[in-house]
Design an enzyme around this catalytic site. Structure first.
Site, PDB file in Angstrom:
ATOM      1  N   LYS A   1       6.173   6.635   4.597  1.00 43.90           N
ATOM      2  CA  LYS A   1       6.442   6.243   3.207  1.00 43.90           C
ATOM      3  C   LYS A   1       5.778   7.231   2.249  1.00 43.90           C
ATOM      4  O   LYS A   1       6.360   7.632   1.247  1.00 43.90           O
ATOM      5  CB  LYS A   1       5.955   4.804   2.961  1.00 43.90           C
ATOM      6  CG  LYS A   1       6.861   3.787   3.653  1.00 43.90           C
ATOM      7  CD  LYS A   1       6.290   2.387   3.710  1.00 43.90           C
ATOM      8  CE  LYS A   1       7.194   1.518   4.597  1.00 43.90           C
ATOM      9  NZ  LYS A   1       6.677   0.163   4.817  1.00 43.90           N
TER      10      LYS A   1
ATOM     11  N   GLN B   1       1.483  -3.064   3.460  1.00 39.62           N
ATOM     12  CA  GLN B   1       2.117  -2.920   4.775  1.00 39.62           C
ATOM     13  C   GLN B   1       1.855  -4.173   5.617  1.00 39.62           C
ATOM     14  O   GLN B   1       0.707  -4.587   5.788  1.00 39.62           O
ATOM     15  CB  GLN B   1       1.572  -1.655   5.471  1.00 39.62           C
ATOM     16  CG  GLN B   1       2.217  -1.355   6.796  1.00 39.62           C
ATOM     17  CD  GLN B   1       3.713  -1.041   6.681  1.00 39.62           C
ATOM     18  OE1 GLN B   1       4.139  -0.282   5.821  1.00 39.62           O
ATOM     19  NE2 GLN B   1       4.516  -1.643   7.547  1.00 39.62           N
TER      20      GLN B   1
ATOM     21  N   ASP C   1       9.020  -4.061  -2.246  1.00 41.07           N
ATOM     22  CA  ASP C   1       9.530  -4.519  -0.941  1.00 41.07           C
ATOM     23  C   ASP C   1      10.541  -5.663  -1.112  1.00 41.07           C
ATOM     24  O   ASP C   1      11.280  -5.983  -0.182  1.00 41.07           O
ATOM     25  CB  ASP C   1       8.365  -5.015  -0.066  1.00 41.07           C
ATOM     26  CG  ASP C   1       7.995  -4.009   1.019  1.00 41.07           C
ATOM     27  OD1 ASP C   1       8.830  -3.148   1.337  1.00 41.07           O
ATOM     28  OD2 ASP C   1       6.864  -4.094   1.529  1.00 41.07           O
TER      29      ASP C   1
END
Ligand code: NDP
Length: 280
Positions: A52, A96, A119
């Site tokens: 990422k 994460q 997200d």
């Protein structure tokens, strides 16, 4: 002959487009910034976070990295999120997953401002998707819509069967296909006659988490098949939830693993980061 939907090429074009957008934003004095939080040292999570960060670098998005020890408390993590929520120079916040067991993931997801929820996991983002309001959409299903559109697969009016109903893939996928005017069926582990139901699909989307479970018996001749699954076999080869060699000759188009849905997930995260600059 079937078409192989090339997620690698499509994600590269998308990232090139985003790079241009970011260059234009920077000329206006705006620099998108993503804060990435990793708790602990899970090897897979470390790889994802590094990928990422690399994607951010390629596109020109500034990334702030918070690599916290496994022993971080939930309160410490929530305090960091609160600080980043209040920081106007940060546009997106990504934590994460999975988190260590002593931290409540729902509490953490719920603490991220919906305006920075790149997200798309916050309940407000999911609710907005459900009722057709603006909001961030979970990256994997959003990437699948992008793959279908950029491969000229018509969605409107088609029978779409999704196998899997997880919060991050199956459910948002169903809502997105509905938004695109498909007729949607969602299957799961308790679905009866799965083969018959799957065989109705013009577009079959598979997110089960079982290596090569879907064989030609589940697929209507000429269907489009999207394989979300990703598994590492012995010998390190990757495969999906679909038995590619068995299924592909019966399709009109299919995503491979690797190189199908996977690369789109990070590309859509980058798109969400760029969109977050203008999202209010
Ligand atoms: P989950 O394990 O959260 O969900 C799996 C779903 O499949 C559940 O809804 C489950 O049903 C259903 N299911 C399991 N077994 C069967 C069965 N025999 N028949 C019918 N349905 C079944 O998985 P995720 O959605 O998180 O992920 C699915 C796959 O996609 C995994 O391989 C994962 O690694 C991959 N993935 C890939 C991504 C990418 O970027 N390429 C991103 C995210 C995931 P029930 O609800 O009844 O238990």
């Amino acid at each position: 002959m079937y078409q192989i939907i090339d997620g690698k090429a499509i994600s590269t074009s998308l990232k090139e487009e985003l790079k241009e957008k970011v260059t234009a934003l920077k000329e206006q004095g705006i620099e998108p910034c993503l804060a990435v939080i990793l708790v602990g040292e899970d090897p897979a999570s470390t790889v994802y976070v590094n990928n990422k960060k690399k994607a951010c670098e390629f596109i020109g998005i500034k990334s702030l990295s918070y690599e916290l020890p496994e022993t971080t408390t939930q309160d410490e993590l929530l305090a960091l999120i609160e600080k980043l929520n209040a920081d106007d120079s940060v546009n997106g916040i990504l934590v994460q997953l999975p988190l260590p067991k002593h931290i409540d993931e729902d509490a953490v997801i719920g603490a991220i401002s919906p305006l920075k929820d790149v997200d798309g996991f916050h309940p407000q983002s999911v609710g907005s998707l459900c009722i057709g309001r603006k909001g961030f959409v979970s990256c994997t299903p959003a990437g699948i819509i992008e793959l279908l559109k950029r491969s000229n697969v018509e969605i409107e009016g088609k029978e779409c069967v999704i196998i899997g109903r997880s919060n991050i893939v199956g459910k948002p996928m169903a809502l997105l296909m509905l938004r695109e005017n498909a007729t949607v069926t969602v299957c799961h582990s308790r679905t009866k006659n799965l083969k018959e139901v799957a065989k109705r699909a013009d577009i079959l989307i598979v997110a089960i988490g079982k290596p090569k479970m879907i064989t030609a018996e589940y697929v209507k001749e000429g269907a489009v098949v999207i394989d979300v699954g990703i598994h590492r076999l012995e010998g390190k080869k990757l495969c999906g939830d679909v038995d590619f060699d068995d299924v592909a000759p019966h399709t009109s188009a299919i995503t491979p693993v690797p190189g199908g849905v996977g690369p789109m997930t990070i590309a859509m995260l980058m798109k969400n980061c760029v969109d977050s600059v203008i999202f209010e």
